[in-house]
Write an enzyme that holds these catalytic residues in place. Structure first.
Site, PDB file in Angstrom:
ATOM      1  N   ARG A 216     118.307  10.007 -38.956  1.00 54.85           N
ATOM      2  CA  ARG A 216     118.477  10.972 -37.857  1.00 54.85           C
ATOM      3  C   ARG A 216     119.030  12.290 -38.382  1.00 54.85           C
ATOM      4  NH1 ARG A 216     122.811  10.431 -35.193  1.00 54.85           N
ATOM      5  NH2 ARG A 216     122.660   8.176 -34.920  1.00 54.85           N
TER       6      ARG A 216
ATOM      7  N   TYR B  80     106.154  26.678 -18.316  1.00 57.30           N
ATOM      8  CA  TYR B  80     105.617  25.328 -18.341  1.00 57.30           C
ATOM      9  C   TYR B  80     106.391  24.503 -17.296  1.00 57.30           C
ATOM     10  CZ  TYR B  80     104.665  20.702 -20.247  1.00 57.30           C
ATOM     11  OH  TYR B  80     104.300  19.399 -20.405  1.00 57.30           O
TER      12      TYR B  80
HETATM   13  C1  LIG Z   1     103.492  21.551 -23.523  1.00 55.17           C
HETATM   14  C2  LIG Z   1     104.453  22.648 -23.398  1.00 55.17           C
HETATM   15  C3  LIG Z   1     105.838  22.429 -23.428  1.00 55.17           C
HETATM   16  C4  LIG Z   1     106.428  21.036 -23.527  1.00 55.17           C
HETATM   17  O1  LIG Z   1     106.179  20.483 -24.773  1.00 55.17           O
HETATM   18  P1  LIG Z   1     106.072  18.893 -25.034  1.00 55.17           P
HETATM   19  O2  LIG Z   1     105.732  18.835 -26.475  1.00 55.17           O
HETATM   20  O3  LIG Z   1     105.009  18.373 -24.130  1.00 55.17           O
HETATM   21  O4  LIG Z   1     107.422  18.349 -24.711  1.00 55.17           O
HETATM   22  C5  LIG Z   1     106.683  23.511 -23.360  1.00 55.17           C
HETATM   23  N1  LIG Z   1     106.203  24.762 -23.239  1.00 55.17           N
HETATM   24  C6  LIG Z   1     104.882  25.017 -23.176  1.00 55.17           C
HETATM   25  C7  LIG Z   1     104.427  26.428 -23.033  1.00 55.17           C
HETATM   26  C8  LIG Z   1     103.972  23.984 -23.251  1.00 55.17           C
HETATM   27  O5  LIG Z   1     102.659  24.245 -23.174  1.00 55.17           O
END
Ligand SMILES: *Cc1c(COP(=O)(O)O)cnc(C)c1O
Length: 390
Positions: free
Chosen positions: A56, A108
């Site tokens: 980790r 997002y």
């Molecule tokens: C997909 C995405 C995330 C989240 O990422 P994960 O890897 O799915 O946890 C955050 N920001 C943006 C702009 C994304 O497209």
């Protein structure tokens, strides 16, 4: 924006080589997958390299990936996480109860969900604003504001935030700026060079580029910020596995080649759709019709493969996404294969309808992640359905 991030080497050279050294025992040119949870120590409390005591805390495959993203973002350090959301969470977990964050309102969906439903329960406060408008950001900043978090371009409305301007604003208020650079990729946009403190990625998307891992990356210029993020990651545990780091390292070697094709296919699809009578409007920063096209040209080198398009009604959005053959109907983005999704029913279904509509996420909105296939096949696929002979 120049093609060169470091003193000497261009982006493509860094994508292939940064962070990667031949393995000392055999000379293996590819970084091994150090699939181990612990390390044998030569004497009590004397881990090799001063840090290899537990997986980790330290892992050489992960460290190679971290050095690579630092170079590609023009930073000094990188920190890898188990997902993009874990990366954003770590940035916010530097703060303490009572601290305040100003966030873009159209991030997002998972980012907003984490801020509203998880982190605000722990005593952090969030204000959501339209970060296209620097005055709105300035007005939301309070004495307790410690972080401004933006995403540019945003998902799926392709709004842009002026990174250099917001970095100034945040710094004047004693806050830091984090930029979710997932949609642009470091090939097209380098937030740290524009003054941001964190460039954060869902490496699940363009950086890995092959739709086969979930991962997150942060790049910073300040060593102290890197140490804080490493401490948070070690203390909270959101580490990516060695195999996923290795796949991401493999993917990132072709980032510059893939992005060139995503950029050109994205522009071709956007131009084609803009000219089609069945389409109401197209959101793509590379089009002259995009309200922030000038800013896009100033802070981005290319405009990616992400194209949002309004076809008027939910029925038409559904028909388009279900009848294409080359584009697959799926969430996510940034892989070599083209995808299509309907944000109102898929990625943004959890956003309340009034907020969705206020942001422009209409029922007829369709989001395309344009891949690296042949341009002619992509345009033909769209034409076949849009021209009504599906
Ligand atoms: C997909 C995405 C995330 C989240 O990422 P994960 O890897 O799915 O946890 C955050 N920001 C943006 C702009 C994304 O497209």
């Amino acid at each position: 924006m120049s093609n060169h991030t470091g003193d000497e080497l261009g982006f493509g050279t860094l994508a292939v080589h940064a962070g990667v050294e031949p393995e000392p025992t055999t000379g293996a040119i590819m970084t091994p997958i150090f699939q181990t949870s612990t390390y044998v120590q030569p004497a009590v409390a004397q881990p090799r390299g001063g840090r290899y005591d537990y997986g980790r805390t330290a892992n050489p495959t992960r460290e190679a990936l971290e050095a690579n993203i630092a170079a590609l973002e023009g930073g000094t350090r990188g920190v890898a996480f188990a997902s993009g959301l874990a990366a954003i969470e770590a940035i916010v977990k530097r703060l303490s109860a009572g601290d305040h964050v100003v966030s873009e309102e159209n991030t997002y969906g998972g980012t907003t969900r984490m801020f509203v439903h998880v982190l605000s329960r722990l005593g952090l406060e969030f204000t959501f604003v339209d970060t296209r408008d620097p005055d709105a950001v300035a007005a939301a900043i309070r004495p307790e504001t410690k972080l401004v978090h933006v995403e540019t371009p945003t998902n799926p409305m392709m709004r842009l935030a002026d990174i250099a301007r917001l970095a100034e604003l945040a710094h004047d208020a004693g806050a830091l700026l984090s930029v979710d650079n997932t949609f642009a990729s470091p090939y097209n946009q380098r937030p740290l060079e524009l003054g941001a403190d964190f460039a954060v990625h869902s490496s699940t998307k363009y950086i890995n580029g092959h739709s086969d891992i979930i991962g997150g990356l942060v790049a910073v210029r300040d060593e102290e910020l890197a140490e804080e993020l490493l401490f948070i990651r070690k203390s909270t545990g959101a580490v990516p596995g060695p195999m996923d780091c290795w796949l991401t390292l493999r993917g990132v070697k072709t980032l510059h080649v893939r992005m060139e094709r995503h950029n050109s296919n994205g522009l071709a699809v956007a131009r084609y759709l803009e000219s089609h009578p069945a389409v109401e409007h197209v959101l793509y920063p590379g089009l002259e019709s995009h309200p922030q096209h000038e800013l896009a040209r100033r802070q981005m080198r290319g405009f990616t493969g992400m194209v949002s398009v309004d076809v008027g009604t939910l029925e038409r959005a559904r028909a388009l996404s279900e009848h294409l053959r080359v584009f697959a109907l799926a969430e996510s983005l940034g892989g070599v294969e083209s995808l299509i999704s309907v944000p109102a029913l898929m990625t943004h279904a959890s956003v309340p309808e009034d907020r969705r509509l206020a942001m422009g996420v209409t029922p007829g909105l369709v989001r395309l992640s344009v891949g690296i296939e042949d341009e002619a096949d992509l345009l033909e696929d769209l034409a076949r359905v849009l021209d009504g002979n599906a």
